[in-house]
Design an enzyme around this catalytic site. Structure first.
Site, PDB file in Angstrom:
ATOM      1  N   TYR A 128       0.825  -1.214   0.000  1.00  0.00           N
ATOM      2  CA  TYR A 128       0.000   0.000   0.000  1.00  0.00           C
ATOM      3  C   TYR A 128       0.854   1.257   0.000  1.00  0.00           C
ATOM      4  CZ  TYR A 128      -3.138  -3.695   1.451  1.00  0.00           C
ATOM      5  OH  TYR A 128      -3.823  -4.887   1.520  1.00  0.00           O
TER       6      TYR A 128
ATOM      7  N   TYR B 296     -13.568  -6.604   3.857  1.00  0.00           N
ATOM      8  CA  TYR B 296     -12.264  -6.756   3.207  1.00  0.00           C
ATOM      9  C   TYR B 296     -12.037  -8.246   2.962  1.00  0.00           C
ATOM     10  CZ  TYR B 296      -7.347  -6.978   2.200  1.00  0.00           C
ATOM     11  OH  TYR B 296      -6.146  -7.244   1.576  1.00  0.00           O
TER      12      TYR B 296
ATOM     13  N   ASP C 261     -15.637 -15.626   5.464  1.00  0.00           N
ATOM     14  CA  ASP C 261     -14.203 -15.357   5.375  1.00  0.00           C
ATOM     15  C   ASP C 261     -13.694 -15.156   6.802  1.00  0.00           C
ATOM     16  OD1 ASP C 261     -11.702 -14.254   5.200  1.00  0.00           O
ATOM     17  OD2 ASP C 261     -12.198 -12.823   3.608  1.00  0.00           O
TER      18      ASP C 261
ATOM     19  N   LYS D 192      -4.058 -16.398   7.566  1.00  0.00           N
ATOM     20  CA  LYS D 192      -3.389 -15.614   8.612  1.00  0.00           C
ATOM     21  C   LYS D 192      -2.833 -16.457   9.779  1.00  0.00           C
ATOM     22  CE  LYS D 192      -4.577 -10.992   7.462  1.00  0.00           C
ATOM     23  NZ  LYS D 192      -5.720 -10.484   6.712  1.00  0.00           N
TER      24      LYS D 192
HETATM   25  C1  PLP Z   1      -5.960 -10.527   5.260  1.00  0.00           C
HETATM   26  C2  PLP Z   1      -7.291 -10.941   4.783  1.00  0.00           C
HETATM   27  C3  PLP Z   1      -7.481 -11.486   3.508  1.00  0.00           C
HETATM   28  C4  PLP Z   1      -6.358 -11.632   2.513  1.00  0.00           C
HETATM   29  O1  PLP Z   1      -5.373 -12.526   2.957  1.00  0.00           O
HETATM   30  P1  PLP Z   1      -3.900 -12.463   2.295  1.00  0.00           P
HETATM   31  O2  PLP Z   1      -3.196 -13.617   2.920  1.00  0.00           O
HETATM   32  O3  PLP Z   1      -3.347 -11.132   2.671  1.00  0.00           O
HETATM   33  O4  PLP Z   1      -4.082 -12.610   0.830  1.00  0.00           O
HETATM   34  C5  PLP Z   1      -8.755 -11.870   3.148  1.00  0.00           C
HETATM   35  N1  PLP Z   1      -9.791 -11.731   3.987  1.00  0.00           N
HETATM   36  C6  PLP Z   1      -9.654 -11.222   5.227  1.00  0.00           C
HETATM   37  C7  PLP Z   1     -10.842 -11.131   6.128  1.00  0.00           C
HETATM   38  C8  PLP Z   1      -8.405 -10.796   5.667  1.00  0.00           C
HETATM   39  O5  PLP Z   1      -8.268 -10.262   6.884  1.00  0.00           O
END
Ligand code: PLP
Length: 426
Positions: free
Chosen positions: A18, A146, A247, A276
């Site tokens: 970013y 996100y 997600d 993550k």
């Molecule tokens: C960080 C994140 C992503 C993307 O994961 P990356 O490993 O950075 O590609 C997708 N969804 C959520 C909710 C996130 O916090």
């Protein structure tokens, strides 16, 4: 090379997230990390309030994780996953099925969170294609989300924060409803429930899936909402023949106080994305889990395979360290740690609520947020928190933290003091 030489080369060649190239604010040079501390090349030590973007839940250089990685490196670091398989990936898949909400049975391992969202979307589109409903290929989500930085995930990020204007004509056109009303404990707002139901019903013929972050919208604005809306989504998607994707890349593995945020609502999505904290912050790995119905639906179609296969799929090093990280969660008392940190954050951040310019202070599990009525001056805030011996990465109008679960009370207090100080000068 000296730190100065390294930073000069960094400015010359290295593109940071970013950021423009060259960057405007020089990054801090980290030479080591241990426990919850980052050690900088100039000798300073900072308590990491970010867990390296939600992931290092057990802290750095954990002896159990280090050993798992070394042990696996002694056997094999990687083999392709097409036609071959191995114990670390098999164990991980079985463990994830056992731990996640009842009904998720099949696991697709991939490289990163964004890719797992791509895979989840591909599963949903392909499921409907196999059912003879290829027109069902749009997604519905709520604003403020996100889901990653590759193109399909970007299309369901918050339309403003996700810079949809910049990508008009490039991103697929998705269906948005307003962001869920704020507050984990707030009662469900009946008019918002009606609005979701109405939108899903109206677009059912073209919707493949609804995709949301359950309970906590992370990078899109660090907002918390009532689990009741997730039950509404489960019910309404079932009624109208639309799949539901959660997600949990940020919320998974205990961060909100439940092992998975879906547990707050007691519902199982059709597809679940994890990432993550999956590897305890050691290596990049993510997963898309789905129900038997989704998997069998795809496999019964005229294109019976899920056409996806990352080169580093199922990477044994990442799988081994993920198994060890989940082992630490299962053997330890992460829930007590998260509750303890939650108390420390509530107590330490309370004074921020009285500061001028602060519009909200909120805490859920091991997540603390101070929201301002204006954009944070990032350079100034970063200077103040590092002077307090803490690492944080404020963004937009938010100063926030999600520390490792092993953070001791004194270090939690240092983090909250730094946040209050940053809110004071910002
Ligand atoms: C960080 C994140 C992503 C993307 O994961 P990356 O490993 O950075 O590609 C997708 N969804 C959520 C909710 C996130 O916090």
């Amino acid at each position: 090379m000296t730190p100065e030489e390294l930073l000069a080369l960094d400015a010359e060649h290295v593109w940071h997230p970013y950021a423009p190239m060259p960057g405007r604010v020089p990054p801090l040079l980290v030479s080591e990390a241990e426990g919850v501390r980052l050690r900088l090349a100039d000798g300073r030590e900072l308590v990491d309030g970010m867990s390296s973007w939600w992931s290092a839940i057990h802290g750095y250089r954990h002896p159990v994780l280090d050993a798992a990685l070394a042990e696996q490196a002694g056997r094999m670091s990687h083999v392709m996953f097409g036609g071959l398989t191995h114990e670390p990936a098999i164990t991980l898949a079985k463990t994830l099925v056992d731990l996640t909400p009842e009904g998720l049975r099949h696991v697709f391992l991939c490289d990163s969170g964004s890719v797992s969202v791509e895979v989840a979307v591909k599963m949903c589109l392909q499921y409907w294609r196999s059912q003879g409903r290829p027109g069902k290929r749009r997604l519905l989500t709520w604003c403020g989300g996100y889901h990653g930085d590759t193109f399909h995930p970007m299309s369901v990020c918050d339309p403003d924060g996700g810079m949809h204007a910049l990508w008009r004509g490039v991103l697929p056109d998705q269906v948005f409803v307003p962001a869920p009303p704020a507050g984990f404990d707030a009662p469900a707002d009946p008019s918002y429930v009606d609005e979701i139901e109405e939108a899903v019903a109206r677009h059912a013929d073209e919707l493949a899936a609804v995709i949301v972050e359950p309970v906590v919208q992370g990078t899109g604005g660090m907002r918390f909402h009532s689990p009741a809306y997730l039950r509404v989504l489960r019910e309404v998607t079932e009624r109208h023949g639309v799949l539901l994707v959660f997600d949990e890349i940020a919320t998974g593995f205990g961060r909100t106080g439940a092992l998975f945020a879906a547990e707050h609502a007691g519902v199982t999505p059709d597809v679940l994305c994890l990432g993550k904290a999956l590897t305890g912050g050691y290596l990049t790995m993510a997963a898309a889990l789905c129900t038997a119905e989704v998997a069998h639906g795809i496999s019964a179609g005229d294109l019976p395979v899920l056409a996806h296969g990352p080169t580093f799929m199922g990477n044994p090093l990442a799988a081994a360290v993920a198994n060890a990280s989940i082992g630490l969660l299962r053997e330890g008392d992460w829930a007590a740690d998260v509750r303890r940190i939650e108390r420390g954050l509530r107590e330490g951040l309370a004074p921020a609520a009285r500061l001028p310019g602060v519009v909200d202070v909120r805490v859920l599990g091991a997540i603390g947020v101070v929201q301002l009525d204006h954009e944070v001056d990032m350079a100034k805030a970063t200077r103040v928190v590092t002077e307090h011996g803490v690492w944080l990465r404020p963004f937009r109008d938010m100063i926030y933290c999600m520390p490792p679960y092993v953070t001791r009370n004194t270090d939690v207090a240092a983090i909250t003091a730094a946040m209050v100080a940053a809110a004071t000068v910002s």
